[in-house]
Design a protein around this motif. Structure first.
Motif, PDB file in Angstrom:
ATOM      1  N   VAL A   1      39.882  33.195  32.519  1.00 40.09           N
ATOM      2  CA  VAL A   1      40.249  34.581  31.955  1.00 40.09           C
ATOM      3  C   VAL A   1      39.221  35.577  32.318  1.00 40.09           C
ATOM      4  CG1 VAL A   1      40.926  35.713  29.810  1.00 40.09           C
ATOM      5  CG2 VAL A   1      41.680  33.660  30.167  1.00 40.09           C
ATOM      6  N   ALA A   2      37.864  35.365  32.071  1.00 38.27           N
ATOM      7  CA  ALA A   2      36.840  36.210  32.389  1.00 38.27           C
ATOM      8  C   ALA A   2      37.109  36.734  33.755  1.00 38.27           C
ATOM      9  CB  ALA A   2      35.349  35.662  31.793  1.00 38.27           C
ATOM     10  N   MET A   3      37.223  35.692  34.873  1.00 39.94           N
ATOM     11  CA  MET A   3      37.020  36.102  36.139  1.00 39.94           C
ATOM     12  C   MET A   3      38.339  37.056  36.523  1.00 39.94           C
ATOM     13  SD  MET A   3      34.308  35.270  37.369  1.00 39.94           S
ATOM     14  CE  MET A   3      33.544  35.679  35.519  1.00 39.94           C
ATOM     15  N   PHE A   4      39.417  36.817  35.674  1.00 37.16           N
ATOM     16  CA  PHE A   4      40.637  37.612  35.910  1.00 37.16           C
ATOM     17  C   PHE A   4      40.522  39.103  35.513  1.00 37.16           C
ATOM     18  CE2 PHE A   4      44.401  39.813  34.689  1.00 37.16           C
ATOM     19  CZ  PHE A   4      45.154  39.813  35.668  1.00 37.16           C
ATOM     20  N   CYS A   5      39.665  39.329  34.347  1.00 32.19           N
ATOM     21  CA  CYS A   5      39.379  40.611  33.543  1.00 32.19           C
ATOM     22  C   CYS A   5      38.296  41.014  34.405  1.00 32.19           C
ATOM     23  CB  CYS A   5      39.045  40.134  32.170  1.00 32.19           C
ATOM     24  SG  CYS A   5      40.137  39.691  31.088  1.00 32.19           S
ATOM     25  N   LEU A   6      37.479  40.381  34.949  1.00 33.96           N
ATOM     26  CA  LEU A   6      36.442  41.142  36.011  1.00 33.96           C
ATOM     27  C   LEU A   6      37.125  41.648  37.436  1.00 33.96           C
ATOM     28  CD1 LEU A   6      33.608  41.764  36.685  1.00 33.96           C
ATOM     29  CD2 LEU A   6      33.323  39.621  37.888  1.00 33.96           C
ATOM     30  N   TRP A   7      38.004  40.929  37.792  1.00 34.48           N
ATOM     31  CA  TRP A   7      38.859  41.253  38.891  1.00 34.48           C
ATOM     32  C   TRP A   7      39.737  42.528  38.446  1.00 34.48           C
ATOM     33  CZ3 TRP A   7      44.082  41.951  38.993  1.00 34.48           C
ATOM     34  CH2 TRP A   7      44.762  42.382  40.208  1.00 34.48           C
ATOM     35  N   HIS A   8      40.497  42.516  37.331  1.00 36.00           N
ATOM     36  CA  HIS A   8      41.243  43.768  36.809  1.00 36.00           C
ATOM     37  C   HIS A   8      40.307  44.870  36.709  1.00 36.00           C
ATOM     38  CE1 HIS A   8      44.004  45.714  33.926  1.00 36.00           C
ATOM     39  NE2 HIS A   8      44.864  45.182  34.656  1.00 36.00           N
TER      40      HIS A   8
END
Length: 195
Positions: free
Chosen positions: A164-171
């Motif tokens: 989830v954190a890596m998705f949020c970073l990408w986002h």
């Protein structure tokens, strides 16, 4: 996720259907060969080696070696009632490589996210989740609870939280434009991520 997605089985359903006439081990190897290997392991290895100007070779994927390994009966790959992996290869290496190497447990390329999330990186991830504008896609309150439980030692939620954190970073980089993906220095990225 706050939306309905196709089940993960939709990706592998056809591959399992193509291997309906073989045993479970051969079926899983076939699925891995067509999903995980090219889409994850080989992709990461290629990117990391090229990033450091290294030419990577994967000798076990040589066509002749693969054909020989694929033709082995399952009992030589994974003996019944055994936890041993790569049995035929381990036996072939008996007397050639040191016993400590030959009998060593299989180890991939793990990152210590479980440990990272309990330290200062966990603080950063907590801030990332709190500030993320991806809440319309993901239940970030739930993700924050997973992180809190992980940090308290109640459960190992490292894989879920990190995903989830890596998705949020990408986002934040690609959609929100609140984090600069091309900072002048690593410190600048940390500062921009910290707000």
């Amino acid at each position: 996720m706050r939306f309905t997605a196709e089940p993960h089985t939709s990706i592998t359903q056809l591959l399992y259907a193509e291997t309906a006439d073989v045993d479970d081990v051969a079926s899983m190897q076939y699925v891995d060969l067509h999903t995980w290997l090219p889409g994850d392991i080989l992709h990461k290895a290629d990117r990391m080696s090229m990033a450091h100007s290294l030419e990577l070779r994967v000798p076990f994927l040589d066509k002749a070696v693969y054909a020989a390994a694929a033709g082995l009966p399952t009992a030589l790959k994974l003996p019944p009632h055994s936890q041993t992996t790569k049995h035929a290869l381990r036996e072939a290496m008996r007397g050639i490589v040191p016993e400590s190497v030959r009998s060593r447990r299989k180890l991939g390329f793990p990152t210590p996210t479980r440990i990272w999330l309990k330290g200062t990186i966990g603080d950063w991830v907590g801030g990332l989740l709190a500030d993320s504008q991806a809440g319309y896609l993901l239940d970030l309150t739930y993700a924050q609870r997973l992180l809190a439980d992980h940090r308290a030692g109640l459960a190992d939620n490292s894989r879920k939280v990190w995903t989830v954190a890596m998705f949020c970073l990408w986002h934040a980089m690609a959609v929100e434009h609140t984090i600069n993906p091309h900072p002048a220095s690593a410190g600048e990225m940390v500062r921009s991520a910290a707000g």
